[in-house]
Structures are given as structure tokens and as C-alpha cells.
Design an enzyme around this catalytic site. Structure first.
Site, short mmCIF file in Angstrom:
data_model
loop_
_atom_site.label_atom_id
_atom_site.label_comp_id
_atom_site.label_asym_id
_atom_site.label_seq_id
_atom_site.Cartn_x
_atom_site.Cartn_y
_atom_site.Cartn_z
N GLY A 711 5.08 -7.65 -3.88
CA GLY A 711 6.26 -6.86 -2.67
C GLY A 711 6.22 -5.60 -3.32
N GLU A 747 3.05 -12.78 -7.80
CA GLU A 747 1.68 -12.41 -7.61
C GLU A 747 1.52 -10.68 -6.71
OE1 GLU A 747 0.93 -16.08 -5.16
OE2 GLU A 747 1.76 -14.41 -3.47
N PRO A 748 2.25 -9.57 -7.29
CA PRO A 748 2.09 -8.34 -6.94
C PRO A 748 0.58 -7.82 -6.32
CG PRO A 748 2.32 -8.05 -9.16
CD PRO A 748 2.19 -9.46 -9.23
N GLY A 749 0.54 -7.80 -6.03
CA GLY A 749 -1.05 -6.29 -5.39
C GLY A 749 -1.58 -5.26 -5.45
N ARG A 786 -3.89 3.29 6.78
CA ARG A 786 -1.93 2.56 6.77
C ARG A 786 -1.69 3.61 7.48
NH1 ARG A 786 0.09 3.47 2.50
NH2 ARG A 786 1.30 1.97 2.57
N TYR A 790 0.79 1.78 9.65
CA TYR A 790 2.18 1.66 9.63
C TYR A 790 2.86 2.96 9.40
CZ TYR A 790 0.15 -2.47 6.87
OH TYR A 790 -1.06 -3.42 6.70
N CYS A 817 -12.48 7.89 17.44
CA CYS A 817 -12.29 7.91 18.79
C CYS A 817 -10.70 7.27 19.29
CB CYS A 817 -13.15 8.06 20.02
SG CYS A 817 -14.28 9.08 19.92
N GLU A 818 -9.57 7.47 19.11
CA GLU A 818 -7.96 7.11 18.54
C GLU A 818 -7.36 7.95 18.63
OE1 GLU A 818 -6.93 3.72 19.27
OE2 GLU A 818 -8.86 3.08 19.87
N TYR A 847 -4.75 -2.13 -0.38
CA TYR A 847 -4.92 -2.02 1.07
C TYR A 847 -5.62 -0.55 1.75
CZ TYR A 847 -1.67 -5.59 -0.42
OH TYR A 847 -0.87 -6.44 -0.41
#
Ligand code: LLP
Length: 876
Positions: A711, A747-749, A786, A790, A817-818, A847
Site C-alpha cells: 500500500g 508486501e509492497p508492490g 488506471r 480510478y 470505443c469507450e 498495475y
């Protein structure tokens, strides 16, 4: 010597308040600024000063007839003599006569009656003293300063409905253009002039006082009468801010406002400029500026009629101590003159009403204590009177929160988050001003604490406060006072890396490129934190084999959430011992647990049902338990992984049940885990999590490891501060000392990989549609989800034209097409941005590729790794 000749008719007026005239070095600043303004602008300079700080309060007490007036006068004399000593001036020669005038006022025949003209004379002495000593000091420094008695030039005007007190002690001045006045004023011989704020000439030739905020208003009157180029108000803050910086450290300096907005902000919040001072300048078209004497190089706030109109909220403010009077009357609208009856009663008690809200059966008004004498006696008397015509309720203390800015009505749709925030409080009254410049909410004072910083952030987040408009919004307060840490220059701006990226882009885009040295640097920084015993990298952020190897080489284990991720780990880093692999799935099928257990990796479970339904799978094993601490945190609601609405983690209420089930199956719970979300900015978060898990671990008894999840945030925007690893580390060390028996696991990513990655894409088309220019990219939300998912921010740069200034505004969109296929709105890119240019989306290493998909049957992006330091052990 100033270059402007005394004959010049171009003027600049500078005003300095009490704190700016109370110290010697401040007078040096005044002299320097006056000379600089004269030299730069070829103008003459009129300096308007207040009394030394605190002096007017003393004089007010004396004018009010304080019993110890003689003592107060003696103290004032001593204060001025001491200051003259500091200025190395002869006190008797400079102020002897003026001090005698002050003393004589105490033996004046008017003392007994405290005649208003006598009071005005007493009150005016502070400015006469400060301007006299200032002029003497500046002349002693070799500056050509003349001293001007403001009472010869500012004429108090008598307004018909003013009482005798106001006509003497709270006057306005005539500022109608008058060429004779201007010519006569310009005839004074010196290039630089010094005069007093606060005082003017009464029609009878005596002194009249301008009232509170008087020095600002004096400067404005002189500015208007002289048709000055500018009136500069020099004070001890850098200007007007988007909120009170003491309460909202992220408040922005407002660098440019029009008169009306400035007036509204001065009235509802900021005390830096007296609201009365704006109108004279506005009427005369004279520009104003608010500047900081201690920080003269800052831009300050400019106020003028040519400020570009930028719609949006410019400032929020809060006024406490508001009293609401709610009046219920059945069928009031049917009664002719009901409101007239109501307001007659307010008038009777000398109360002027600020805001009004009404409905069929209720009228609620607010009373502002700064405008009214609202004590319990007055309110009781008012209530009694009002009770004759309606039911009355007094609600106090309340807070009025005001949003100020142009075009409030057209902003309403952007305020949904703000409404939601107020939805949690009890809003007693909402009022919108008829000039469309302000929107005010009245809530209980107790509910207002801590609200402003959150509200300020929400206004920026929702685009209602357009802080990207650099013509209006300047630096944050925290930046000005030096409390902001900045992210470094990104790796891809270096010449060599940028050329490497451009040549990789030629091989085809969309293409992710990862900078291994950045990954290594982040991994090493985390590895160096002493409190942490074990580190796992969450490979869901980026599972590129070269990155996995580089991270493992720095001593990390790997954390997986699916069989696919486990297989990737075994294939990419075959030598990694299974003890260094963690499996933390969510709602995974039975077979994936079986696979993981079979391989011997550490498995984390987060529900009782799995034990009940698959007892044989887990019997006799060692497991870790993931709990839900009842709340989530993170950069977006979609990445919060705690609390009732989240699918993750065992609620604490079921821990006992889980442990009983485990005991029955001879399972040992040796690890305790919580991960409450991603991109968490609350610095205390992890330490708090460790503390809570430590408490639970003590009760379980078999726990060896406490895993506080990942996080950790990274600074995506220029305004984001880099994560403070040092403070984080210190916090962890502190809390670990309270539970020394457990291994601390993280456990960071994102933290390890986000800044290492960029997404390269080619510009497909540049299209203008109804005023919006869009740059199209061959990467879309399929390549980097992303922003669409978000509203996440990724910096966008034109790599082909990195040296051009990015000055034009574009929306950056993809080919999907969005409607959500937008990487960023209103981004600054070079004007020449064109088809074929290479765009770079920054901080896309976490990500990015791992969430990419083939929607619209677009291919997955390519991936490259560059720039390791040779110590990475990377398998390519
Ligand atoms: N541990 C667990 C159990 C997790 O679920 C996650 C991330 C991490 C560790 C690593 O979190 P990090 O240090 O990267 O914040 N797609 C979202 C992030 C989702 C994170 C999911 N779990 C994004 O792009 O922001």
C-alpha cells in the site's frame, strides 16, 4: 536618487502596516522598496504607514477614558524613544514636539467630556509618530523623503445617515477625480513621500478617523485620487489564499483576482486586506497588489479589472460564532407585511442580518458577530419581541462556510463531493449571493472542526477549484514556508534514457519500458529499513521476469495471488526457495490452494468457510490468517480492501471461530496479515496496523510473523510529496519495540516498480472539437486502465519534443470505443504536438501491463527493460 523627477505625475502608493514599521530592518526594506519602485517605473512613490504595532490599541483605551491614561501615555513615549534609539536618531530632535502634543492631549479641556474631536486627535497620534520617525530615519539613510500630513489631502465626507460618532471616527473620503488636487499634490518637492494611514481632515479642520482597516483604505484613497499605477499593500503574509493557511496548509496563493472576487474574499475570510479599501481603487481603475514585506520576491496577489475571468471556486472561508435565528410562523406568506414586522424587530435591537433562508413556514436568518453586538441579553430581548409574531429558535454557535468564486451557479454539478461532505453534517442554512460570487453553508460550529482541509481537497479533486490555472493559483502555503519535499527529476528525462526510449518506440507502440536501476533503488531503500524482517514483493503490480529477478536479488521474497502468478515465479526465478513465496489469494478455487500447498509455499487464508468446506486440504498445515481490521484506506474507493463492504479478510468477530476450526484440524496459525488498501497516504497507517495485529497475535499465541501488507504510495503528480521512508521506518521501529517477539513482514508492490515504468505510445491524430483539442494515442485504456478505472493521474510528456515548452492544453485520449478512454484532461503539451510524435505516460510500471487487456481486439503492449546497474541478476 530616484530617477523620477518630482514633476512626474505617475504614482505608486505603498502601504505598510504596524508590524512592517516596528523594526529597524523593516524600515530598511521600506526605503529599499520605495526606491526600487521609483527607479523601475519612473514613478513617484507615496508611502502610507500605520502606527507601530499595538499603539492604536493603547490610544483607543486612552480615548475611551482609561483611568491609567497618564501611565499609558508615558509607556507610549518610552516605546517610541526606545525605537528611536534603535534607529540611532535623536529622540528629542525627531519626536520631541509630537510627544509633547500627545502629553498635552491628556490635559486638554475636552478630556472630561471625551469630545469626539478630541478622541479623533488622540487616535491619530500613532500614525503621526510613526510617519515622523520613519521619514527622519529614511532621510538619514540618504533617501529623498518628504513628510506629508494626510489631513491636508484627504477630506472626510459626511454621509446623511451617519451619526455624529461615525462622522468623526468612521469616516469615508471623497475620491472624485480632481485635477487641481492632483497638480497641487505633485508640486511637493521630494521624489518620495511618506504619510499616515487612518487619518483625514474633518469639515471643521480637525482630525477625522477612517475606522478599522483605515490604513489600507487611506492608501486606496490616495491611489484613487492620484490615479496611481498601482497601490501595493505590504503586509506580513504573502497575499490572499484559497483558504486560511493556518488551517489549510495546502491553501494556494491567489496570484490574480478581479476586484469583485477580491472584495468577496476580503469580506468573508482573509483579513489581509480591508474590504473597504477595494471600492475606491475599483472605481478609479487602480490596480492593487498584496505583498509580503519579509518575502518581497513572491508574486503576491494582484487585483485589477483586467484579470482574466476564470470560472471556479477561488477560496473557501469559515466564520465562527454565527448566530441563527429560526422563525416558524404558520402560513406566514399569507400575511401581508410579515417580513416587514420581523425585520423591524431586528432593527429595533440594532441587529443587521447577514444571510436569509426561507420556506413556506420558516424564515431563518444569520447574525455575524463581527458586524453585530450579539450577546445573550440582546438575543433574549429579540426572541421575546419575535415571539409575538412567530415561534423563535436561536441556534448557536454556528459556522458559516463560504465558497467564493466566479460563476458559482454553473459550478453546482461539480460540487457533488462537497454536497456529500455536508450531507454528513447538519446544514441549517444555504445561501447563494445574488452576484453569483458566493455560496454559504451554515453548520454547527462543532461540526466544522477539521472540515476545511478536507473540503479544500475535495474542491480541487472535483475540478471546482481550478488550481491548474496558473494565472490565478500560485504556490501552496506549505511550499512557501519550505515544508514541502519534491519528487526528483524522473529517469526518462536524462538525455541518454530519452534517446533509448525514442529508439525503442520505433520498434512499435504501445510499449512499456522499465528502468531497472529505479527498481533496484527502491528495493534497496526498503531493504535498508532495520525494523523490517522480511519483504515480499506483490508481483501483481508487475510480473516481468527481469524485474522479479532484480527484486529477488535485493533479498525480497515474492507474493502471489493466483496459480498463474505462482507459476510465473517458479519459471522466472527457479532458484527462489519456496519459503520466500507467499500465496494470498481471494476467493480462489480449491485447486489453486492445493497447488500452492503442494509446492510448499506459505498460504494465507481469510475465511472460516474454506476450513469447513475443505478440511482435508488444510489439515495439519501451518497457515497465515488475513484479518479485516474493519476499515480500508487507499487512493480510490476501488482499492480499499477492508471494512464490511470489502470482500477481503476475516472480520475480527469471527477470529475465535476460525481458531477453533483450525485447532480441530490441527492447523497452526503462524502468521497474521492485514492489507487495508493501496496507495495509502496516511503516514501512521502501517504502524497502527502493526499495533492492532500485535494485540491480536498476543491472544492467538502461535503467531511468529506479522504482515502489515503493502500500500505504500508514490508521487504521481507534481504536488504529491514523495513517501517519507525515514518517518515510516522510525514509526515501525517504535511500534515493533512494543511487540519484539514477532517478525515484521511487508508486501509492497507499487512502491518498487511504479516509477520505473513508462508507457510509450505514438500520436495518431490531433483533433479539435468545439473548443477542446484532443491528442489521440495508439495506446488506450486497454494498455493502461488506471485513469479509466480510478481517475488516476499519470504525467504525459511529448518525448519527441521534450525540450519544447508544454504550453498548449489538450485532452489525451486512446483509440478504444469507450468514453472513459481518456488518459488525462487539460494536459499541457507543446503546441506543435502532431501525428507520429512519441508520447510518454509516466509512472506506469505498477498495475500497467499487468492490468492490460485486448479489448477491441487491440494487442497487448510490448515490454522492454533498460538500465540495470549490472548487479541485478536479471534473466532477460
Ligand atoms: N498485498 C495484498 C494482499 C494486496 O492485495 C496488494 C494489492 C498488495 C499487497 C500490494 O499493494 P501495493 O503496495 O501495490 O499498493 N490496481 C490498483 C491497485 C490494486 C492493489 C491490489 N492489491 C492500482 O492500480 O492502483
Amino acid at each position: 536618487m530616484p530617477s523620477a523627477s518630482p514633476a512626474s505625475d505617475r504614482w505608486i502608493v505603498l502601504k505598510f502596516g504596524g508590524t512592517s514599521v516596528s523594526r529597524r530592518h523593516r524600515w530598511d526594506t521600506i526605503g529599499r522598496l520605495a526606491k526600487q519602485r521609483a527607479d523601475e517605473n519612473g514613478a513617484r512613490v507615496l508611502v502610507v504607514v500605520s502606527a507601530l504595532s499595538g499603539v492604536t490599541n493603547e490610544l483607543t483605551a486612552i480615548a475611551d477614558g482609561a483611568a491609567d491614561s497618564a501611565e499609558r501615555v508615558a509607556k507610549l513615549e518610552q516605546r517610541h524613544r526606545e525605537f528611536l534609539a534603535e534607529l540611532e536618531l535623536d529622540a528629542d530632535a525627531v519626536l520631541g514636539e509630537r510627544l509633547a502634543v500627545l502629553r498635552n492631549l491628556l490635559v486638554d479641556p475636552r478630556v472630561a467630556s471625551r469630545a469626539l474631536d478630541w478622541q479623533a486627535e488622540v487616535l491619530g497620534q500613532g500614525e503621526l509618530l510613526s510617519s515622523t520617525l520613519g521619514a527622519a530615519y529614511l532621510r538619514a539613510q540618504g533617501l529623498d523623503f518628504g513628510w506629508v500630513d494626510a489631513r491636508h489631502w484627504l477630506q472626510a465626507s459626511i454621509l446623511p445617515n451617519q451619526n455624529a460618532w461615525a462622522q468623526r471616527l468612521s469616516v469615508s473620503c471623497n475620491t472624485a477625480p480632481d485635477q487641481d488636487w492632483r497638480r497641487a499634490f505633485a508640486e511637493q518637492p521630494n521624489g518620495l513621500l511618506l504619510t499616515q494611514g487612518f487619518i483625514s481632515r474633518h469639515a471643521d479642520g480637525g482630525t477625522a478617523i477612517l475606522g478599522r482597516g483605515g490604513s489600507d483604505t487611506s492608501a486606496a484613497y490616495f491611489g484613487a485620487l492620484l490615479g496611481a499605477q498601482r497601490v501595493e499593500i505590504w503586509t506580513d503574509v504573502p497575499g490572499m489564499f484559497s483558504a486560511n493557511p493556518r488551517e489549510v496548509p495546502d491553501a494556494r496563493l491567489l496570484t490574480r483576482l478581479d476586484y469583485y472576487e477580491a472584495q468577496e474574499i476580503a469580506t468573508t475570510g482573509a483579513k489581509v486586506l480591508h474590504p473597504r479599501s477595494i471600492k475606491p481603487c475599483r472605481d478609479a481603475g487602480v490596480a492593487m497588489a498584496i505583498l509580503d514585506t519579509e518575502r518581497p520576491d513572491l508574486p503576491g496577489t494582484s487585483i485589477d479589472g483586467n484579470a482574466r475571468t476564470v470560472p471556479g471556486v477561488k477560496a473557501i472561508s469559515r466564520r465562527n460564532g454565527i448566530v441563527l435565528v429560526s422563525m416558524e410562523g404558520i402560513g406566514m406568506w399569507q400575511q401581508v407585511g410579515f417580513l416587514a414586522d420581523v425585520f423591524a424587530r431586528f432593527k429595533k435591537h440594532g441587529l443587521s442580518v447577514d444571510l436569509i433562508g426561507s420556506s413556506e413556514t420558516n424564515v431563518t436568518v444569520s447574525l455575524d458577530p463581527s458586524e453585530n453586538l450579539v450577546n445573550t441579553d440582546v438575543l433574549a430581548a429579540l426572541s421575546a419581541d419575535l415571539a409575538e409574531i412567530c415561534r423563535v429558535k436561536v441556534i448557536a454557535p454556528c459556522t458559516a462556510i463560504t465558497l467564493v468564486g466566479r460563476g458559482m451557479r454553473s459550478l453546482l454539478h461539480k460540487l457533488s463531493d462537497v454536497w456529500a461532505m455536508f450531507g454528513r453534517e447538519r446544514v441549517h442554512l444555504i445561501s447563494q449571493s445574488s452576484n453569483d460570487l458566493n455560496l454559504t453553508f451554515v453548520i454547527d460550529e462543532a461540526d466544522a472542526d477539521g472540515l476545511l482541509p478536507v473540503l479544500h481537497a475535495a474542491l480541487i479533486e472535483s475540478d471546482a477549484m481550478p488550481v491548474e490555472e496558473t494565472s490565478v493559483f500560485g504556490p501552496r502555503w506549505r511550499e512557501i514556508v519550505g515544508g514541502v519535499r519534491r519528487r526528483g527529476t524522473p529517469w526518462w528525462r536524462a538525455r541518454g534514457e530519452r534517446d533509448a526510449l525514442l529508439s525503442l518506440a520505433r520498434a512499435g507502440t504501445p510499449r512499456y519500458v522499465y528502468h531497472l536501476a529505479t527498481v533496484q533503488a527502491r528495493a534497496r531503500a526498503l531493504a535498508a529499513i532495520p525494523a523490517i524482517d522480511r519483504r515480499f514483493y506483490a508481483i501483481k503490480a508487475n510480473s516481468h521476469p527481469a524485474l522479479l529477478n532484480a527484486i529477488v536479488a535485493e533479498g525480497f521474497g515474492l507474493e502471489c495471488v493466483s496459480q498463474g502468478e505462482l507459476e510465473r515465479v517458479f519459471a522466472a526465478v527457479p532458484a527462489l526457495p519456496v519459503q520466500n513465496v507467499l500465496f494470498t489469494p481471494s476467493f480462489a478455487p480449491r485447486g489453486e490452494y492445493a497447488f500452492a500447498l503442494d509446492k510448499g509455499v506459505t498460504v494465507t487464508l481469510d475465511n472460516v468457510e474454506a476450513l469447513k468446506h475443505w478440511p482435508e486440504l488444510f489439515r495439519g498445515r501451518e497457515l497465515w490468517l488475513r484479518v479485516d481490521l474493519g476499515r480500508g484506506d487507499g487512493h480510490h474507493d476501488k482499492v480499499k480492501t477492508g471494512g464490511k463492504t470489502s470482500k477481503f479478510g476475516l472480520p475480527l468477530s469471527r477470529v475465535e471461530e476460525f481458531l477453533a476450526e483450525a485447532r480441530a484440524l490441527d492447523i497452526r496459525i503462524v502468521g497474521l496479515h492485514a492489507h487495508l488498501g493501496s496507495g495509502v497516504e496516511t503516514a501512521q497507517h502501517w504502524r497502527q496496523v502493526f499495533d492492532e495485529l500485535g494485540g491480536i497475535a498476543e491472544q492467538i499465541g502461535t503467531i511468529q510473523s506479522i504482515d502489515i501488507g503493502g500500500g505504500l504510495p508514490i508521487p504521481y503528480t507534481e504536488d504529491d510529496e514523495p513517501f517519507d521512508l525515514e518517518a515510516w521506518s522510525a514509526g515501525l521501529a517504535e511500534i515493533k519495540a512494543a511487540y519484539p517477539g514477532y517478525q515484521l513482514v511487508i508486501e509492497p508492490g507499487r512502491y518498487l516498480v511504479a516509477e520505473s515504468g513508462v508507457l510509450l505510445t505514438h500520436v495518431t491524430q490531433v483533433v479539435e472539437k468545439q473548443g477542446i483539442r484532443r491528442v489521440g494515442a495508439d495506446a488506450g485504456m486497454n494498455a493502461l486502465m488506471r485513469p479509466a478505472l480510478y481517475d488516476a493521474w499519470h504525467d504525459v510528456a511529448n518525448l519527441t519534443r521534450l525540450d519544447d515548452t508544454a504550453e498548449d492544453v489538450f485532452d489525451v485520449v486512446g483509440p478504444i470505443c469507450e468514453s472513459s478512454d481518456v488518459f488525462g484532461k487539460r494536459r499541457r503539451l507543446p503546441a506543435a504536438t502532431a501525428e507520429g510524435d512519441v508520447l510518454l505516460l509516466a509512472d506506469a510500471g505498477a498495475y500497467g501491463y499487468s492490468m492490460a487487456n485486448t479489448y477491441n481486439l487491440r494487442e497487448l503492449p510490448a515490454e522492454d527493460v533498460i538500465g540495470g546497474d549490472g548487479n541485478d541478476g536479471a534473466a532477460r
